[in-house]
Design a protein around this motif. Structure first.
Motif, PDB file in Angstrom:
ATOM      1  N   UNK A 170       0.828  -1.224  -0.213  1.00 34.84           N
ATOM      2  CA  UNK A 170       0.040  -0.065  -0.009  1.00 34.84           C
ATOM      3  C   UNK A 170       0.835   1.156  -0.171  1.00 34.84           C
ATOM      4  N   UNK A 171       0.391   2.399  -0.272  1.00 37.31           N
ATOM      5  CA  UNK A 171       1.120   3.593  -0.200  1.00 37.31           C
ATOM      6  C   UNK A 171       1.733   3.920   0.978  1.00 37.31           C
ATOM      7  N   UNK A 172       1.257   3.187   2.185  1.00 40.88           N
ATOM      8  CA  UNK A 172       1.958   3.461   3.433  1.00 40.88           C
ATOM      9  C   UNK A 172       3.551   2.952   3.576  1.00 40.88           C
ATOM     10  N   UNK A 173       3.519   1.923   2.913  1.00 39.41           N
ATOM     11  CA  UNK A 173       4.755   1.326   2.679  1.00 39.41           C
ATOM     12  C   UNK A 173       5.895   2.015   2.089  1.00 39.41           C
ATOM     13  N   UNK A 174       5.669   3.077   1.278  1.00 38.01           N
ATOM     14  CA  UNK A 174       6.643   3.818   0.732  1.00 38.01           C
ATOM     15  C   UNK A 174       6.941   4.958   1.413  1.00 38.01           C
ATOM     16  N   UNK A 175       5.837   5.512   2.442  1.00 34.60           N
ATOM     17  CA  UNK A 175       6.366   6.840   2.870  1.00 34.60           C
ATOM     18  C   UNK A 175       7.623   7.062   3.817  1.00 34.60           C
ATOM     19  N   UNK A 176       7.854   6.082   4.469  1.00 36.56           N
ATOM     20  CA  UNK A 176       9.354   6.312   5.130  1.00 36.56           C
ATOM     21  C   UNK A 176      10.268   6.211   4.311  1.00 36.56           C
ATOM     22  N   UNK A 177      10.359   5.402   3.241  1.00 36.70           N
ATOM     23  CA  UNK A 177      11.415   5.388   2.077  1.00 36.70           C
ATOM     24  C   UNK A 177      11.747   6.470   1.542  1.00 36.70           C
ATOM     25  N   UNK A 205       8.092  14.984  10.219  1.00 34.07           N
ATOM     26  CA  UNK A 205       6.930  14.722  10.758  1.00 34.07           C
ATOM     27  C   UNK A 205       5.657  15.345  10.248  1.00 34.07           C
ATOM     28  N   UNK A 206       5.695  16.667  10.015  1.00 30.24           N
ATOM     29  CA  UNK A 206       4.436  17.316   9.371  1.00 30.24           C
ATOM     30  C   UNK A 206       4.151  16.587   8.094  1.00 30.24           C
ATOM     31  N   UNK A 207       5.284  16.394   7.206  1.00 35.72           N
ATOM     32  CA  UNK A 207       4.984  15.928   6.020  1.00 35.72           C
ATOM     33  C   UNK A 207       4.278  14.553   5.994  1.00 35.72           C
ATOM     34  N   UNK A 208       5.055  13.753   6.987  1.00 33.69           N
ATOM     35  CA  UNK A 208       4.436  12.505   6.864  1.00 33.69           C
ATOM     36  C   UNK A 208       2.747  12.400   7.625  1.00 33.69           C
ATOM     37  N   UNK A 209       2.366  13.430   8.435  1.00 34.93           N
ATOM     38  CA  UNK A 209       1.192  13.397   8.837  1.00 34.93           C
ATOM     39  C   UNK A 209       0.436  13.766   7.649  1.00 34.93           C
ATOM     40  N   UNK A 210       0.599  14.851   7.026  1.00 31.21           N
ATOM     41  CA  UNK A 210       0.043  15.185   5.657  1.00 31.21           C
ATOM     42  C   UNK A 210      -0.254  14.239   4.634  1.00 31.21           C
ATOM     43  N   UNK A 211       0.855  13.535   4.312  1.00 30.29           N
ATOM     44  CA  UNK A 211       0.812  12.263   3.169  1.00 30.29           C
ATOM     45  C   UNK A 211       0.259  11.429   3.619  1.00 30.29           C
ATOM     46  N   UNK A 212      -0.059  10.985   4.898  1.00 26.79           N
ATOM     47  CA  UNK A 212      -0.793   9.974   5.357  1.00 26.79           C
ATOM     48  C   UNK A 212      -2.388  10.141   4.959  1.00 26.79           C
ATOM     49  N   UNK A 213      -2.737  11.614   5.330  1.00 23.41           N
ATOM     50  CA  UNK A 213      -3.933  12.001   5.262  1.00 23.41           C
ATOM     51  C   UNK A 213      -4.383  12.109   3.740  1.00 23.41           C
ATOM     52  N   UNK A 214      -3.456  12.244   2.762  1.00 19.78           N
ATOM     53  CA  UNK A 214      -3.583  12.402   1.328  1.00 19.78           C
ATOM     54  C   UNK A 214      -3.926  11.161   0.834  1.00 19.78           C
ATOM     55  N   UNK A 239      -7.289  18.357   6.706  1.00 19.87           N
ATOM     56  CA  UNK A 239      -6.129  19.116   6.418  1.00 19.87           C
ATOM     57  C   UNK A 239      -5.589  19.995   7.563  1.00 19.87           C
ATOM     58  N   UNK A 240      -4.555  20.070   7.954  1.00 21.66           N
ATOM     59  CA  UNK A 240      -4.206  21.086   8.947  1.00 21.66           C
ATOM     60  C   UNK A 240      -2.809  21.960   8.529  1.00 21.66           C
ATOM     61  N   UNK A 241      -2.824  23.358   8.973  1.00 22.37           N
ATOM     62  CA  UNK A 241      -1.808  23.905   8.412  1.00 22.37           C
ATOM     63  C   UNK A 241      -0.947  24.381   9.539  1.00 22.37           C
ATOM     64  N   UNK A 242       0.110  25.045   9.573  1.00 27.11           N
ATOM     65  CA  UNK A 242       0.839  25.469  10.699  1.00 27.11           C
ATOM     66  C   UNK A 242       0.141  26.553  11.696  1.00 27.11           C
ATOM     67  N   UNK A 243      -0.587  27.422  11.032  1.00 26.06           N
ATOM     68  CA  UNK A 243      -1.378  28.420  11.768  1.00 26.06           C
ATOM     69  C   UNK A 243      -2.626  28.063  12.259  1.00 26.06           C
ATOM     70  N   UNK A 244      -3.469  27.284  11.699  1.00 20.90           N
ATOM     71  CA  UNK A 244      -4.676  27.249  12.339  1.00 20.90           C
ATOM     72  C   UNK A 244      -5.286  25.613  12.796  1.00 20.90           C
ATOM     73  N   UNK A 245      -6.359  25.557  13.129  1.00 20.99           N
ATOM     74  CA  UNK A 245      -6.767  23.999  13.712  1.00 20.99           C
ATOM     75  C   UNK A 245      -7.186  23.452  12.642  1.00 20.99           C
ATOM     76  N   UNK A 246      -7.546  22.160  12.764  1.00 23.80           N
ATOM     77  CA  UNK A 246      -7.838  20.954  11.637  1.00 23.80           C
ATOM     78  C   UNK A 246      -9.150  21.594  11.044  1.00 23.80           C
TER      79      UNK A 246
END
Length: 309
Positions: free
Chosen positions: A155-162, A175-184, A195-202
């Motif tokens: 699955x796509x999750x298997x590639x994220x860390x690599x 860490x931020x990229x990982x969280x967003x990529x998993x959501x995508x 979706x969450x940005x650096x400034x606002x809540x989810x």
């Protein structure tokens, strides 16, 4: 003296294994076998007569809600969707059995990935008891047979860390990229994402995707998700290698993905997000008393019965 066990987090996960993560042979093997686990065809055109794409979206959204509410491991939902798509690609299925199939796929995926898997009884409750535990167990054998017991799908999750380990970025940004990529990745499976940005809540968006993402190789979805996350978070820090076409070329080399196909995948993800943001704002303007979360309430488990006609 009485002994007490006061473990706060009994579900602590093992740390990533450097022997697997930093060995390029692992990534190469994943790329070699990933196509074995793709649906054999666009099944809405040549296999399924009773099931429509919107029904798949409804059931996928319900499956994601169940996984979120039960706090399943992140790999459970995409793995369950892989089972569902592979089964539908070979077995004509009545629409009244689609939610049952979704429950069975979550049942199997949680057994493979969870320390304490979902129970048949609990999944039946999430269907408003429209299916029985015995029925779910019988279908479990049917699905296993059609999948030839080949459940360890890529699955796509298997590639994220690599992919992340090859990015020239500090750990906090990864860490931020990982969280967003998993959501995508969840977005690509069902059309729902957070979706969450650096400034606002989810903020929660509703996205109506077609079936095309199910036919993309997992490596392409993972790479496109990472690219979309980096662009959305604007984490390039002025590094030209992590912006625009340079970023796409860089990511494509990691997973040996065709640059044009990767660009199309990433653009499709980003365009759907933009369109959905516009829809959410329009809904907020027409319903100012409701929150974003209320506007984006996904179909409840019992709503899936609407397709069981």
């Amino acid at each position: 003296m009485e002994l007490l066990c006061c473990e706060v987090d009994p579900m602590r996960r093992a740390l990533p294994d450097p022997s697997l993560l930093y060995d390029d042979r692992v990534l190469h093997n994943l790329l070699t076998i990933e196509e074995r686990y793709l649906p054999q065809c666009s099944y809405f055109k040549c296999v399924q007569k009773d099931i429509q794409p919107f029904m798949r979206r409804m059931v996928a959204t319900w499956m994601l809600e169940v996984c979120e509410e039960q706090k399943c491991e992140e790999e459970v939902f995409p793995l369950a969707m892989n089972y569902l798509d592979r089964f539908l690609a070979v077995v004509p299925t009545r629409k009244c059995h689609l939610q049952l199939l979704g429950a069975v796929c979550m049942f199997l995926a949680s057994k493979l990935k969870e320390t304490i898997p979902l129970t048949a009884e609990k999944l039946c409750i999430y269907t408003d008891n429209s299916i029985k535990p015995q029925e779910l167990l019988e279908w479990e054998l049917v699905v296993l047979g059609k999948l030839k017991w080949n459940l360890a799908a890529v699955t796509p999750h298997d590639f994220i860390e690599h992919i992340l380990r090859k990015l020239p970025l500090p750990k906090d940004k990864l860490v931020l990229i990982r969280k967003h990529a998993q959501t995508f990745i969840a977005l690509c499976a069902t059309g729902r994402r957070t979706w969450s940005s650096l400034e606002i809540l989810l903020q929660i968006y509703r996205i109506n995707l077609d079936f095309n993402f199910a036919m993309y190789p997992p490596s392409m979805i993972a790479t496109g998700s990472v690219g979309a996350a980096i662009c959305g978070l604007q984490l390039d820090d002025g590094d030209r290698s992590l912006s625009g076409d340079s970023l796409t070329d860089f990511l494509a080399k990691i997973t040996s993905t065709d640059v044009d196909c990767l660009k199309a995948c990433q653009e499709q993800i980003e365009s759907v997000l933009i369109n959905n943001l516009r829809q959410v704002r329009q809904q907020q303007q027409s319903n100012p008393s409701k929150t974003v979360e209320e506007l984006d309430q996904a179909s409840t488990p019992t709503d899936v019965r609407d397709i069981n006609l």
